[in-house]
Design a protein around this motif. Structure first.
Motif, PDB file in Angstrom:
ATOM      1  N   SER A 115      12.686  46.557   1.044  1.00  0.00           N
ATOM      2  CA  SER A 115      12.369  45.199   1.526  1.00  0.00           C
ATOM      3  C   SER A 115      13.487  44.293   1.032  1.00  0.00           C
ATOM      4  CB  SER A 115      11.075  44.676   0.911  1.00  0.00           C
ATOM      5  OG  SER A 115      10.025  45.485   1.236  1.00  0.00           O
ATOM      6  N   ILE A 116      13.773  43.271   1.816  1.00  0.00           N
ATOM      7  CA  ILE A 116      14.942  42.455   1.488  1.00  0.00           C
ATOM      8  C   ILE A 116      14.579  40.974   1.424  1.00  0.00           C
ATOM      9  CG2 ILE A 116      17.116  41.602   2.456  1.00  0.00           C
ATOM     10  CD1 ILE A 116      17.593  44.373   3.568  1.00  0.00           C
ATOM     11  N   VAL A 117      15.120  40.320   0.417  1.00  0.00           N
ATOM     12  CA  VAL A 117      15.105  38.852   0.415  1.00  0.00           C
ATOM     13  C   VAL A 117      16.554  38.457   0.634  1.00  0.00           C
ATOM     14  CG1 VAL A 117      14.528  36.774  -0.873  1.00  0.00           C
ATOM     15  CG2 VAL A 117      13.221  38.855  -1.247  1.00  0.00           C
ATOM     16  N   ASP A 118      16.822  37.839   1.769  1.00  0.00           N
ATOM     17  CA  ASP A 118      18.204  37.601   2.167  1.00  0.00           C
ATOM     18  C   ASP A 118      18.615  36.157   1.950  1.00  0.00           C
ATOM     19  OD1 ASP A 118      20.682  37.677   3.233  1.00  0.00           O
ATOM     20  OD2 ASP A 118      20.069  38.168   5.278  1.00  0.00           O
ATOM     21  N   ARG A 119      19.431  35.945   0.936  1.00  0.00           N
ATOM     22  CA  ARG A 119      20.066  34.635   0.752  1.00  0.00           C
ATOM     23  C   ARG A 119      21.571  34.905   0.696  1.00  0.00           C
ATOM     24  NH1 ARG A 119      15.467  33.923   1.281  1.00  0.00           N
ATOM     25  NH2 ARG A 119      13.986  32.672   0.097  1.00  0.00           N
ATOM     26  N   GLU A 141       7.327  38.729  -1.219  1.00  0.00           N
ATOM     27  CA  GLU A 141       6.815  37.404  -0.847  1.00  0.00           C
ATOM     28  C   GLU A 141       6.969  36.435  -2.012  1.00  0.00           C
ATOM     29  OE1 GLU A 141       2.854  38.120   0.550  1.00  0.00           O
ATOM     30  OE2 GLU A 141       3.600  39.101   2.364  1.00  0.00           O
ATOM     31  N   ARG A 142       6.693  36.941  -3.212  1.00  0.00           N
ATOM     32  CA  ARG A 142       6.822  36.085  -4.383  1.00  0.00           C
ATOM     33  C   ARG A 142       8.272  35.622  -4.550  1.00  0.00           C
ATOM     34  NH1 ARG A 142       3.651  34.891  -8.836  1.00  0.00           N
ATOM     35  NH2 ARG A 142       2.076  35.207  -7.254  1.00  0.00           N
ATOM     36  N   LEU A 143       9.191  36.560  -4.372  1.00  0.00           N
ATOM     37  CA  LEU A 143      10.607  36.208  -4.525  1.00  0.00           C
ATOM     38  C   LEU A 143      11.060  35.246  -3.434  1.00  0.00           C
ATOM     39  CD1 LEU A 143      12.140  39.630  -5.587  1.00  0.00           C
ATOM     40  CD2 LEU A 143      11.794  37.620  -6.994  1.00  0.00           C
ATOM     41  N   GLU A 144      10.527  35.427  -2.228  1.00  0.00           N
ATOM     42  CA  GLU A 144      10.872  34.525  -1.119  1.00  0.00           C
ATOM     43  C   GLU A 144      10.559  33.085  -1.507  1.00  0.00           C
ATOM     44  OE1 GLU A 144      12.425  34.645   1.644  1.00  0.00           O
ATOM     45  OE2 GLU A 144      12.379  36.707   2.396  1.00  0.00           O
ATOM     46  N   THR A 145       9.399  32.891  -2.158  1.00  0.00           N
ATOM     47  CA  THR A 145       9.021  31.522  -2.504  1.00  0.00           C
ATOM     48  C   THR A 145       9.802  31.032  -3.721  1.00  0.00           C
ATOM     49  OG1 THR A 145       7.210  32.307  -3.883  1.00  0.00           O
ATOM     50  CG2 THR A 145       6.660  31.739  -1.624  1.00  0.00           C
ATOM     51  N   LEU A 146      10.220  31.983  -4.555  1.00  0.00           N
ATOM     52  CA  LEU A 146      10.885  31.615  -5.808  1.00  0.00           C
ATOM     53  C   LEU A 146      12.360  31.266  -5.614  1.00  0.00           C
ATOM     54  CD1 LEU A 146       9.139  31.881  -8.342  1.00  0.00           C
ATOM     55  CD2 LEU A 146      10.417  33.928  -8.920  1.00  0.00           C
ATOM     56  N   LEU A 147      13.004  31.953  -4.674  1.00  0.00           N
ATOM     57  CA  LEU A 147      14.449  31.763  -4.521  1.00  0.00           C
ATOM     58  C   LEU A 147      14.722  30.727  -3.427  1.00  0.00           C
ATOM     59  CD1 LEU A 147      15.580  35.504  -4.676  1.00  0.00           C
ATOM     60  CD2 LEU A 147      15.476  33.840  -6.519  1.00  0.00           C
ATOM     61  N   LEU A 151      20.268  28.949  -2.041  1.00  0.00           N
ATOM     62  CA  LEU A 151      20.902  29.888  -2.972  1.00  0.00           C
ATOM     63  C   LEU A 151      22.141  30.538  -2.350  1.00  0.00           C
ATOM     64  CD1 LEU A 151      20.168  30.829  -5.812  1.00  0.00           C
ATOM     65  CD2 LEU A 151      19.107  32.828  -4.789  1.00  0.00           C
ATOM     66  N   GLY A 152      22.036  30.855  -1.075  1.00  0.00           N
ATOM     67  CA  GLY A 152      23.160  31.478  -0.382  1.00  0.00           C
ATOM     68  C   GLY A 152      24.372  30.566  -0.382  1.00  0.00           C
ATOM     69  N   ARG A 153      24.129  29.290  -0.064  1.00  0.00           N
ATOM     70  CA  ARG A 153      25.248  28.337  -0.034  1.00  0.00           C
ATOM     71  C   ARG A 153      25.858  28.193  -1.431  1.00  0.00           C
ATOM     72  NH1 ARG A 153      22.780  23.285   2.029  1.00  0.00           N
ATOM     73  NH2 ARG A 153      21.002  24.617   2.380  1.00  0.00           N
ATOM     74  N   LEU A 154      24.964  28.216  -2.427  1.00  0.00           N
ATOM     75  CA  LEU A 154      25.415  28.091  -3.814  1.00  0.00           C
ATOM     76  C   LEU A 154      26.366  29.241  -4.161  1.00  0.00           C
ATOM     77  CD1 LEU A 154      24.854  26.371  -6.361  1.00  0.00           C
ATOM     78  CD2 LEU A 154      23.053  27.966  -6.955  1.00  0.00           C
ATOM     79  N   ALA A 155      25.964  30.445  -3.780  1.00  0.00           N
ATOM     80  CA  ALA A 155      26.804  31.611  -4.073  1.00  0.00           C
ATOM     81  C   ALA A 155      28.102  31.552  -3.268  1.00  0.00           C
ATOM     82  CB  ALA A 155      26.036  32.885  -3.759  1.00  0.00           C
ATOM     83  N   LEU A 188      24.413  21.033  -9.206  1.00  0.00           N
ATOM     84  CA  LEU A 188      25.135  21.606  -8.068  1.00  0.00           C
ATOM     85  C   LEU A 188      24.143  22.005  -6.964  1.00  0.00           C
ATOM     86  CD1 LEU A 188      28.015  22.518  -7.197  1.00  0.00           C
ATOM     87  CD2 LEU A 188      27.415  24.778  -8.044  1.00  0.00           C
ATOM     88  N   ALA A 189      23.090  22.676  -7.381  1.00  0.00           N
ATOM     89  CA  ALA A 189      22.080  23.122  -6.420  1.00  0.00           C
ATOM     90  C   ALA A 189      21.480  21.929  -5.685  1.00  0.00           C
ATOM     91  CB  ALA A 189      20.995  23.901  -7.138  1.00  0.00           C
ATOM     92  N   ASN A 190      21.270  20.858  -6.438  1.00  0.00           N
ATOM     93  CA  ASN A 190      20.710  19.647  -5.865  1.00  0.00           C
ATOM     94  C   ASN A 190      21.571  19.086  -4.751  1.00  0.00           C
ATOM     95  OD1 ASN A 190      18.486  18.108  -6.167  1.00  0.00           O
ATOM     96  ND2 ASN A 190      18.893  17.717  -8.350  1.00  0.00           N
ATOM     97  N   LEU A 191      22.871  19.034  -5.019  1.00  0.00           N
ATOM     98  CA  LEU A 191      23.804  18.494  -4.022  1.00  0.00           C
ATOM     99  C   LEU A 191      23.799  19.369  -2.773  1.00  0.00           C
ATOM    100  CD1 LEU A 191      26.770  17.497  -6.365  1.00  0.00           C
ATOM    101  CD2 LEU A 191      25.249  15.948  -5.138  1.00  0.00           C
TER     102      LEU A 191
END
Ligand code: SAH
Length: 472
Positions: A115-119, A141-147, A151-155, A188-191
């Motif tokens: 199963s994948i959480v894709d960011r 599902e838990r990770l989907e809500t947590l991440l 996050l992808g843009r951040l990385a 950074l994440a906020n921006l």
């Protein structure tokens, strides 16, 4: 570990999917996302596949599976609705040492799709090796809500900036500090969340000029024992720490959550048995921070409640070391919650007082008159050894001998044990208890029977699904 998770680069690699139904469609979708060169072989095709073929996103071959189709392929997915055909494909692919997955049949597959959480570029893969798919799905599902979605843009934005950081900060541990600081404070994440990419880049640039050679200390409350009672901030700091000085009260389950490479130093002390003198602890905090380390001082419960946190901070202030304080759930809150004893209640207790049974030898006497007043809850930390004095003083100052008392031993941990009785029998109640024990005295204790949601002896939830409690 039954399967080793690896991330494969499939860009432009020829991959074969056999089967043209909706399951095949989903697998094709994943392969295309990874940039694979996909061929689908089937007798009939789902409309999506036909459309993708028309758009030249993939090739379709309308025929039954034949071994020749495996030529020059990297990876094969068997997704037909015919078990025998799937098995035949697997055998043929194994003979050619190709990576093959048979949908729903991990036993004859050489790889499985998690199963994948894709960011992207951050991708989290979860697998139970086919053993507990529902559990894996719940975790996903838990990770989907947590991440967060950004996050992808951040990385991605950090990837662009990596080279620049390498140029300016030559020393690898300092670069790690730079990134931790940048990701850790949330600015950074906020921006990025607000779509302000230019400001985000500016922030990354200005952060390069900040002094990161000076270490700091975080005074972190680890809560009463159950690791899931840690705050998110505590966990974050524990995972960034270079060195952690911890107390005897901090459970091993919590210590397991500390970053693997961090140095762990026990400075635990039981009353009257100072493993490492307080002054030595204070000195170590200052020294490590001066070496540029990120220091976490991890204490049981809350550092400002009978934790001598204030004394340690005074030392840091004098030495000019930067610090922060992260509150923890104090034993009174944790133990009372897990024993079903509300500390205040409109009918029985209008106030609650926390006192310590262990005081400096030349310390002030407790105000027993005030503590013995009715309609209040008294919580005694480190009180077990003083049981006789506590009982005598409270009764002599007017508290009823039959006032209810709870002793919560190793509260919130899987060894929690709760003993309930009356004030008049306080010493006998605590007789056999070893380890941290909290005393709760007052009428609210009578509610424990009715409100307990954790079994007082084995700490198992009484009325909630243990699975949900554990995942929480
Ligand atoms: N700073 C801590 C208290 C430290 S004093 C806090 O905020 O909780 C140590 C005392 O706390 C122990 O002697 C015991 O009375 C109480 N205590 C801490 N953790 C406990 C636990 N898990 N169960 C019962 N009592 C606990």
């Amino acid at each position: 570990m039954d399967y080793l998770p690896i991330f494969t680069k499939l860009e432009k690699r020829p991959c074969l999917v056999v089967g043209g139904g909706s399951i095949a469609c989903r697998k094709v979708h994943l392969l295309l996302k990874a940039g694979a060169d996909v061929t689908v072989c089937a007798l009939e095709f789902h409309p999506t596949l036909l459309k993708q073929a028309a758009n030249k996103e993939l090739k379709i071959i309308e025929q039954a599976f034949a071994e020749a189709l495996l030529e020059n392929k990297w990876l094969v997915i068997a997704a037909t609705n015919n078990k025998q055909v799937n098995e035949y494909i697997a055998t043929a692919a194994h003979a050619k040492q190709l990576l093959v997955n048979v949908v729903g049949q991990a036993d004859i597959s050489s790889f499985i799709l998690p199963s994948i959480v894709d960011r992207s570029p951050i991708v989290v893969a979860i697998s139970s090796g086919g053993k507990a798919p529902v559990l894996a799905r719940l975790i996903r599902e838990r990770l989907e809500t947590l991440l967060p979605m950004h996050l992808g843009r951040l990385a991605a934005i950090s990837a662009q900036f990596r080279h620049r950081v390498k140029e300016v900060i030559k020393i690898a541990p300092l670069r790690r500090r730079y990134w931790e600081k940048l990701f850790g404070n949330g600015l950074l994440a906020n921006l990025l969340q607000k779509g302000q990419t230019e400001s985000a880049i500016a922030l990354m640039e200005t952060s390069l000029t900040e002094d990161i050679t000076q270490g700091d200390v975080a005074l972190v409350g680890a809560g009463p024992g159950d690791p899931s009672l840690l705050t998110l901030k505590a966990l974050q700091l524990m995972q960034q720490a270079d060195v952690v000085l911890y107390d005897r009260l901090v459970s091993s389950d919590i210590l397991d959550l500390i970053r693997r490479d961090a140095d762990l130093i026990s400075v635990g002390k039981a009353a009257g048995n100072h493993e490492v003198e307080q002054s030595r602890t204070n000195q170590m905090l200052v020294e490590f921070a001066r070496e540029g380390k990120k220091v976490v001082r991890l204490k049981g419960g809350d550092s400002f409640i009978f934790g001598r946190g204030g004394e340690e901070l005074e030392e840091l202030v004098e030495a000019g070391i930067a610090f922060q304080v992260v509150p923890g759930i104090t034993a009174a809150s944790g133990c009372s919650a897990y024993a079903g004893i509300p500390l205040t209640h409109r009918d029985f207790a209008q106030s609650v007082t926390f006192v310590t049974g262990h005081r400096k030898t030349d310390g002030e006497e407790l105000n027993w008159q005030a503590l013995a007043a009715p309609n209040q809850t008294l919580v005694v930390y480190m009180g077990l050894l003083q049981s006789q004095e506590i009982k005598t003083q409270l009764i002599n100052h007017g508290r009823a001998p039959e006032t209810a008392v709870a002793l919560v031993n190793k509260g919130t941990t899987s060894d929690q044990h709760v003993v309930i009785g009356q004030l008049s029998e306080l010493e006998q109640l605590g007789g056999g208890l070893q380890g941290p024990t909290l005393m709760i005295i007052g009428e609210v204790v009578n509610l424990a029977d009715k409100l307990a949601w954790y079994h007082p002896d084995n700490n198992q939830p009484l009325s909630r699904d243990p699975f949900l409690v554990n995942l929480a």
